[in-house]
Design an enzyme around this catalytic site. Sequence first.
Site, PDB file in Angstrom:
ATOM      1  N   TYR B  91       0.821  -1.208   0.000  1.00 25.06           N
ATOM      2  CA  TYR B  91       0.000   0.000   0.000  1.00 25.06           C
ATOM      3  C   TYR B  91       0.860   1.266   0.000  1.00 25.06           C
ATOM      4  O   TYR B  91       0.388   2.321   0.394  1.00 25.06           O
ATOM      5  CB  TYR B  91      -0.929   0.029   1.210  1.00 25.06           C
ATOM      6  CG  TYR B  91      -1.969  -1.076   1.239  1.00 25.06           C
ATOM      7  CD1 TYR B  91      -3.033  -1.084   0.334  1.00 25.06           C
ATOM      8  CD2 TYR B  91      -1.895  -2.099   2.176  1.00 25.06           C
ATOM      9  CE1 TYR B  91      -3.990  -2.089   0.370  1.00 25.06           C
ATOM     10  CE2 TYR B  91      -2.857  -3.105   2.219  1.00 25.06           C
ATOM     11  CZ  TYR B  91      -3.898  -3.090   1.311  1.00 25.06           C
ATOM     12  OH  TYR B  91      -4.855  -4.082   1.348  1.00 25.06           O
ATOM     13  N   ASP B 150      -0.864  -9.625   9.375  1.00 25.26           N
ATOM     14  CA  ASP B 150       0.033 -10.737   9.046  1.00 25.26           C
ATOM     15  C   ASP B 150       1.496 -10.412   9.317  1.00 25.26           C
ATOM     16  O   ASP B 150       2.148 -11.144  10.042  1.00 25.26           O
ATOM     17  CB  ASP B 150      -0.184 -11.184   7.594  1.00 25.26           C
ATOM     18  CG  ASP B 150      -0.956 -12.486   7.554  1.00 25.26           C
ATOM     19  OD1 ASP B 150      -0.781 -13.294   8.480  1.00 25.26           O
ATOM     20  OD2 ASP B 150      -1.737 -12.695   6.622  1.00 25.26           O
ATOM     21  N   HIS B 391       4.280  -7.004  -4.372  1.00 25.49           N
ATOM     22  CA  HIS B 391       2.928  -7.068  -4.910  1.00 25.49           C
ATOM     23  C   HIS B 391       2.145  -5.879  -4.369  1.00 25.49           C
ATOM     24  O   HIS B 391       2.588  -5.195  -3.451  1.00 25.49           O
ATOM     25  CB  HIS B 391       2.256  -8.369  -4.463  1.00 25.49           C
ATOM     26  CG  HIS B 391       2.151  -8.504  -2.981  1.00 25.49           C
ATOM     27  ND1 HIS B 391       3.131  -9.105  -2.207  1.00 25.49           N
ATOM     28  CD2 HIS B 391       1.210  -8.085  -2.116  1.00 25.49           C
ATOM     29  CE1 HIS B 391       2.777  -9.053  -0.946  1.00 25.49           C
ATOM     30  NE2 HIS B 391       1.627  -8.434  -0.843  1.00 25.49           N
ATOM     31  N   TYR B 473     -11.150   0.084  -0.127  1.00 22.82           N
ATOM     32  CA  TYR B 473     -11.085   0.757   1.184  1.00 22.82           C
ATOM     33  C   TYR B 473      -9.676   1.258   1.464  1.00 22.82           C
ATOM     34  O   TYR B 473      -9.456   2.037   2.396  1.00 22.82           O
ATOM     35  CB  TYR B 473     -11.546  -0.194   2.304  1.00 22.82           C
ATOM     36  CG  TYR B 473     -10.451  -1.094   2.823  1.00 22.82           C
ATOM     37  CD1 TYR B 473     -10.160  -2.309   2.210  1.00 22.82           C
ATOM     38  CD2 TYR B 473      -9.678  -0.700   3.913  1.00 22.82           C
ATOM     39  CE1 TYR B 473      -9.133  -3.105   2.661  1.00 22.82           C
ATOM     40  CE2 TYR B 473      -8.647  -1.503   4.367  1.00 22.82           C
ATOM     41  CZ  TYR B 473      -8.383  -2.698   3.748  1.00 22.82           C
ATOM     42  OH  TYR B 473      -7.348  -3.478   4.197  1.00 22.82           O
ATOM     43  N   ARG B 474      -8.704   0.853   0.636  1.00 24.29           N
ATOM     44  CA  ARG B 474      -7.295   1.161   0.891  1.00 24.29           C
ATOM     45  C   ARG B 474      -6.545   0.819  -0.381  1.00 24.29           C
ATOM     46  O   ARG B 474      -6.899  -0.157  -1.049  1.00 24.29           O
ATOM     47  CB  ARG B 474      -6.832   0.256   2.039  1.00 24.29           C
ATOM     48  CG  ARG B 474      -5.451   0.469   2.565  1.00 24.29           C
ATOM     49  CD  ARG B 474      -5.189  -0.530   3.684  1.00 24.29           C
ATOM     50  NE  ARG B 474      -3.881  -0.352   4.252  1.00 24.29           N
ATOM     51  CZ  ARG B 474      -3.306  -1.212   5.096  1.00 24.29           C
ATOM     52  NH1 ARG B 474      -3.939  -2.294   5.472  1.00 24.29           N
ATOM     53  NH2 ARG B 474      -2.100  -0.974   5.575  1.00 24.29           N
TER      54      ARG B 474
END
Lengths: 141, 528
Positions: B91, B150, B391, B473-474
Amino acid sequence: MITGLDMDRRNLLKWSAIVPLAAAAPYTALAAVPQGVDALVIDRRHWPAGTPTPLAGLAAPQLFTIDGDVTQLWYQTLDPIWRKPGFVLGGVTGSDALFVLEVLAGDRGRRVTQRRVLDPVVAGLQPVSWIIAPHHPSVKG
Amino acid sequence: MTTPKGISAQVFADGLAEMRSAVGADWVFTSQEDLHTYRDFYSVLWDEPDERVASAAVAPASVEEVQAVVRAANARGIPVYPISTGRNLGYGGAAPVYSGSVVIDLKRMNRIIDVDEGNASCLVEPGVSYFDMYRHLQETGSKLWLDVPDPGWGSMVGNALDSGGGYTAAPYRGHFEAQCGIEAVLGDGELFRTGMGALPGSETWQQYKMGIGPSLDGLFRQSSLGVVTKMGFWLFPQPEAYLSASIDLQRFEDVEPLVDLFNELEYGNIFNGMPSITSPVLTRGNPMMFQPVPEPEVMNRMVEETGLPAWRATAGFYGPEKVIRAQWEYMRDRFSAQFQNVTFKENQFVKLPLSAEDMQKVSKARFGVPSLEIFSVGSNGFGDFNPSDGHIWFSAIIPRTGKGLVEANRVMRRECARLGIPLFMFSPAVTCWTRSFVLFAAVPVYKDGRNKELRDNVQEIIRICAQHGWGEYRCPPAFQDAVMDSYSFNNNILRRVNERIKDALDPNGIISAGRYGVWPKHLRGGRG
Ligand SMILES: Cc1cc2nc3c(=O)[nH]c(=O)nc-3n(C[C@H](O)[C@H](O)[C@H](O)COP(=O)(O)OP(=O)(O)OC[C@H]3O[C@@H](n4cnc5c(N)ncnc54)[C@H](O)[C@@H]3O)c2cc1C
């Protein structure tokens, strides 16, 4: 990215046990084990299944093994050590494990000062031989 | 040394000099080598001219130092970008949204200010990582759990501010939902507190979120309005036991009533662990890859031929053994009464705290235990995942219905196939939050020039999802404008109101310019 490391200040003899081992190792990665470091990390995934691990022959005071996941090694051992000045760590691990260690080391003012990508890639795993050493003034020994 | 756009080298040097005198010369970073660590290693713009990079980084150690840094920046219009631990891989990593910003790295502010055992809460600085808090709870013999994402190396504050989530019980695993009380340095250097923190002498900052008047915590979620310097969280009193159990159903047509009943039971507090709905017959090859949902008769035939269930709903229960066993029994009764051919399975039951032996067997995040093992899962066969390549996550909120789940799966799988987007994880029905489903897809990024096409394709997916009413949402910075654009009700009033607030609170537009599509006035025209 790569800065010089004063290898002479370390006792190379400490790692002399590795040299005969490297010749006998089933995997060429061992031949690239960094020398002159305070401790060494070996990633067991780089030994083919069923091969007797040669690590038993290493009488190193600080030899750490992982199976790809660095969590326990870092949490139990490296994090407390890395909060203090000094300590040069070497390793032969998968590039995935090094990626994680490198980021964690950065938090404590440390850098990868040597990096050698090794052959062959086995099952998608890229072995790398590396050294992580203090870089920021707050942890330089 | 690069300077932020529109700031002269002299003004920038002046600003950095003032920052140095506030935090100490060792804690202002300008060399290429140092700034490399603030790159987004999973950037979809890697090594391209538009890659978002920092011009400098500064690491204050106290609130006063943060104020001094922000004042130095504000006086000169220098853009700054606060991060907590900067582990936002997938992100945006540690890199700023607006290239040339000075990263305010808050890792040194890592004090656990309070853990209140009775109130089951804590107050922390932004540099406190999940590992730091876990260690503290272990060492003090606390009976409280934290909820972790995680990768455990991120921070409670940074993760929550980007709306991150974890895996334990419902009120805790939505990390911004579990926050209670924020302190932030505003664009002019003033110190601000939300909720009961605004009342001097109050002992209830971590008990009651809202205080008086409009609730302002949300101003700091995914925002560009302040540098958060303290944050309170509710912690989970350690339960006595955990049970994971699943319900298998055999027909395509079961999916709608399955989700409805599952929802009723979760919203009625019959289970509190993370819900997940998957399809064993459609995840045969790889549990992380939900294949496209075929037509009903095809799916029913696949079920017959393979003997694998069409649907599997998995629920987690945290609580006293007696209670959670009764809850699971009640759940079985309800499903048995409504469905034919339903089968039940207890996947895992453990008494808590975890024994050393159980610790080796469980998924640690379900027990609030931070770990980094996710970074070695690729090599354990869960998809083609190499952490050093990276990723991005595509994370859209989809309707929490059977119909919604199937439609989102079909549209996404079809469009990703059409565009040639290679996925290595696709899970259409999980959630960290209360009352929602999130479609998570992991899309590999590259370091070799293939990212341009990937970016175009992801933009297209954002547009297609928006046409269906599904919004992310993100998302990583490269897509934040597009996603904010997709929230387009009433001529994008959401963004326009955010811009008005931005102009009022940060008139010089120095903090986190462009974050989630909200740009300061002077950069709005060209959107950064
Ligand atoms: C394999 C993998 C698995 C992942 N799994 C999960 C998961 O299960 N759950 C999950 O939530 N995420 C997950 N992530 C995403 C990410 O790694 C985590 O969310 C991580 O915790 C975020 O990094 P951080 O905590 O260091 O936050 P930071 O990077 O410090 O912060 C995130 C953003 O918030 C803002 N911010 C941070 N601190 C402040 C502050 N003090 N003041 C103002 N603004 C601030 C900044 O804009 C910053 O860029 C995963 C990533 C990977 C690679």
